[in-house]
Motif scaffolding. Structure first.
Motif, PDB file in Angstrom:
ATOM      1  N   LEU A  20       0.982  -1.303   0.069  1.00  0.00           N
ATOM      2  CA  LEU A  20      -0.368  -0.309  -0.082  1.00  0.00           C
ATOM      3  C   LEU A  20       0.965   1.159  -0.144  1.00  0.00           C
ATOM      4  O   LEU A  20       1.832   1.289   0.860  1.00  0.00           O
ATOM      5  N   PHE A  21       0.654   1.861  -1.077  1.00  0.00           N
ATOM      6  CA  PHE A  21       2.132   3.251  -1.609  1.00  0.00           C
ATOM      7  C   PHE A  21       1.492   4.462  -1.007  1.00  0.00           C
ATOM      8  O   PHE A  21      -0.205   4.768  -1.387  1.00  0.00           O
ATOM      9  N   TYR A  22       1.983   4.900  -0.106  1.00  0.00           N
ATOM     10  CA  TYR A  22       1.018   6.794   0.409  1.00  0.00           C
ATOM     11  C   TYR A  22       1.960   7.785  -0.711  1.00  0.00           C
ATOM     12  O   TYR A  22       2.880   8.050  -0.610  1.00  0.00           O
ATOM     13  N   ARG A  59      12.580  11.033  -2.160  1.00  0.00           N
ATOM     14  CA  ARG A  59      10.993  12.365  -1.737  1.00  0.00           C
ATOM     15  C   ARG A  59      11.580  12.630  -0.161  1.00  0.00           C
ATOM     16  O   ARG A  59      10.706  13.920  -0.337  1.00  0.00           O
ATOM     17  N   ASP A 119      13.048  12.482   5.900  1.00  0.00           N
ATOM     18  CA  ASP A 119      12.440  12.052   4.794  1.00  0.00           C
ATOM     19  C   ASP A 119      10.875  11.861   4.595  1.00  0.00           C
ATOM     20  O   ASP A 119      10.063  12.581   5.636  1.00  0.00           O
ATOM     21  N   ASP A 120      10.225  11.446   3.725  1.00  0.00           N
ATOM     22  CA  ASP A 120       9.016  11.622   3.619  1.00  0.00           C
ATOM     23  C   ASP A 120       8.174  10.408   4.553  1.00  0.00           C
ATOM     24  O   ASP A 120       6.584  10.219   4.374  1.00  0.00           O
ATOM     25  N   LEU A 121       8.411   9.364   4.386  1.00  0.00           N
ATOM     26  CA  LEU A 121       7.996   8.477   5.447  1.00  0.00           C
ATOM     27  C   LEU A 121       8.767   7.001   5.530  1.00  0.00           C
ATOM     28  O   LEU A 121      10.041   6.901   5.350  1.00  0.00           O
ATOM     29  N   ILE A 122       8.450   6.798   7.295  1.00  0.00           N
ATOM     30  CA  ILE A 122       9.829   5.419   7.457  1.00  0.00           C
ATOM     31  C   ILE A 122       8.678   4.521   8.188  1.00  0.00           C
ATOM     32  O   ILE A 122       7.643   4.361   8.597  1.00  0.00           O
ATOM     33  N   ALA A 123       8.984   3.433   7.182  1.00  0.00           N
ATOM     34  CA  ALA A 123       8.766   2.076   7.720  1.00  0.00           C
ATOM     35  C   ALA A 123       9.487   1.419   8.699  1.00  0.00           C
ATOM     36  O   ALA A 123       8.940   1.259   9.929  1.00  0.00           O
ATOM     37  N   THR A 124      11.170   0.181   7.995  1.00  0.00           N
ATOM     38  CA  THR A 124      11.358  -0.516   9.076  1.00  0.00           C
ATOM     39  C   THR A 124      12.221   0.752   9.186  1.00  0.00           C
ATOM     40  O   THR A 124      12.909   0.660  10.572  1.00  0.00           O
ATOM     41  N   GLY A 125      12.514   2.250   8.857  1.00  0.00           N
ATOM     42  CA  GLY A 125      13.873   2.953   9.980  1.00  0.00           C
ATOM     43  C   GLY A 125      14.942   1.787   8.887  1.00  0.00           C
ATOM     44  O   GLY A 125      16.131   2.503   9.696  1.00  0.00           O
ATOM     45  N   GLY A 126      15.178   1.066   8.184  1.00  0.00           N
ATOM     46  CA  GLY A 126      16.359   0.501   7.878  1.00  0.00           C
ATOM     47  C   GLY A 126      17.011   1.922   7.093  1.00  0.00           C
ATOM     48  O   GLY A 126      18.208   2.459   7.327  1.00  0.00           O
ATOM     49  N   THR A 127      16.997   2.603   6.162  1.00  0.00           N
ATOM     50  CA  THR A 127      17.096   3.905   5.647  1.00  0.00           C
ATOM     51  C   THR A 127      17.676   4.686   6.506  1.00  0.00           C
ATOM     52  O   THR A 127      18.368   5.605   6.025  1.00  0.00           O
TER      53      THR A 127
HETATM   54  P1  AMP Z   1      12.662   1.787   5.825  1.00  0.00           P
HETATM   55  O1  AMP Z   1      13.674   2.069   5.595  1.00  0.00           O
HETATM   56  O2  AMP Z   1      11.808   0.587   6.112  1.00  0.00           O
HETATM   57  O3  AMP Z   1      11.681   2.860   6.140  1.00  0.00           O
HETATM   58  O4  AMP Z   1      11.707   2.237   4.168  1.00  0.00           O
HETATM   59  C1  AMP Z   1      10.992   3.995   4.157  1.00  0.00           C
HETATM   60  C2  AMP Z   1      11.650   4.486   2.528  1.00  0.00           C
HETATM   61  O5  AMP Z   1      10.561   3.543   1.525  1.00  0.00           O
HETATM   62  C3  AMP Z   1      11.607   5.920   2.615  1.00  0.00           C
HETATM   63  O6  AMP Z   1      12.249   6.353   1.437  1.00  0.00           O
HETATM   64  C4  AMP Z   1      10.050   5.836   1.523  1.00  0.00           C
HETATM   65  O7  AMP Z   1       9.809   6.706   0.626  1.00  0.00           O
HETATM   66  C5  AMP Z   1       9.685   4.140   1.814  1.00  0.00           C
HETATM   67  N1  AMP Z   1       8.334   3.979   1.436  1.00  0.00           N
HETATM   68  C6  AMP Z   1       9.058   2.316   2.169  1.00  0.00           C
HETATM   69  N2  AMP Z   1       7.257   2.297   2.442  1.00  0.00           N
HETATM   70  C7  AMP Z   1       6.724   2.845   1.500  1.00  0.00           C
HETATM   71  C8  AMP Z   1       5.547   2.900   1.243  1.00  0.00           C
HETATM   72  N3  AMP Z   1       4.229   1.798   1.883  1.00  0.00           N
HETATM   73  N4  AMP Z   1       5.182   4.510   0.216  1.00  0.00           N
HETATM   74  C9  AMP Z   1       5.557   5.131   0.094  1.00  0.00           C
HETATM   75  N5  AMP Z   1       6.399   5.073   0.828  1.00  0.00           N
HETATM   76  C10 AMP Z   1       7.450   4.207   1.078  1.00  0.00           C
END
Ligand code: AMP
Length: 171
Positions: A20-22, A59, A119-127
């Protein structure tokens, strides 16, 4: 706080099935929502000394320079491998399957710099954690992280434990 959520478009199965892309482009095109987003980022960190704002490709590049401008800080791009023209440091991080890397110019951070990572979004936080490691390896201090969107059902915030983490919209 949650008012900005109304401007995010949720796109199922992008870029691949099951994701699911935000989509933040719907927020960006609205003048008031764009202003509120930048202003809130700035307010979170206005009391702190910030020398550099790091934006993560791609982003993160949308907000970081404007936030930097408003905090009287410089902007530093973190890029995908092979894009930066000068001497760069590289950091790898784990993905669901495999690994990825990001890079930063070695002279982008001066020892002692206070650095905000956006960053625009944090998912797992790895980046985000990989970006922090690069900042610290160059002698900088991470003043905090700012994300437009936080996915609270993933352990991103735990991964960044010990740092100030601010997010504007949570799912
Ligand atoms: P992470 O390293 O898992 O926290 O992923 C964060 C990076 O992945 C950010 O640069 C986001 O732009 C991108 N990202 C991860 N999941 C999504 C999502 N569901 N929708 C939009 N961007 C995402």
């Amino acid at each position: 706080m949650e008012d900005l959520k109304a401007y995010i478009r949720e796109v199922p199965d992008f870029p691949k099935p099951g994701i699911l892309f935000y989509d933040i482009t719907t927020l960006l095109q609205n003048p008031l929502a764009l202003r509120m987003t930048v202003d809130r980022f700035v307010w979170f960190f206005a009391q702190k000394q910030v020398d550099k704002v790091v934006g993560i490709e791609s982003r993160g590049f949308i907000f970081a320079p404007t936030v930097a401008y408003n905090l009287n800080a410089g902007f530093v791009p973190v890029r995908k491998p092979g894009k930066l023209p000068y001497h760069a440091t590289r950091q790898s991080y784990d993905l669901e399957y495999g690994t990825d890397s990001i890079e930063m110019h070695n002279d982008a951070i001066q020892p002692g710099d206070q650095v905000l990572i956006v960053d625009d979004l944090i998912a797992t936080g790895g980046t985000a954690l990989a970006a922090a490691k690069m900042v610290e390896s160059l002698g900088g201090k991470v003043a905090g992280f700012g994300f437009l969107i936080e996915l609270t059902f993933l352990p991103g915030r735990q991964k960044l434990q010990g740092y100030e983490v601010e997010s504007l919209i949570r799912y």
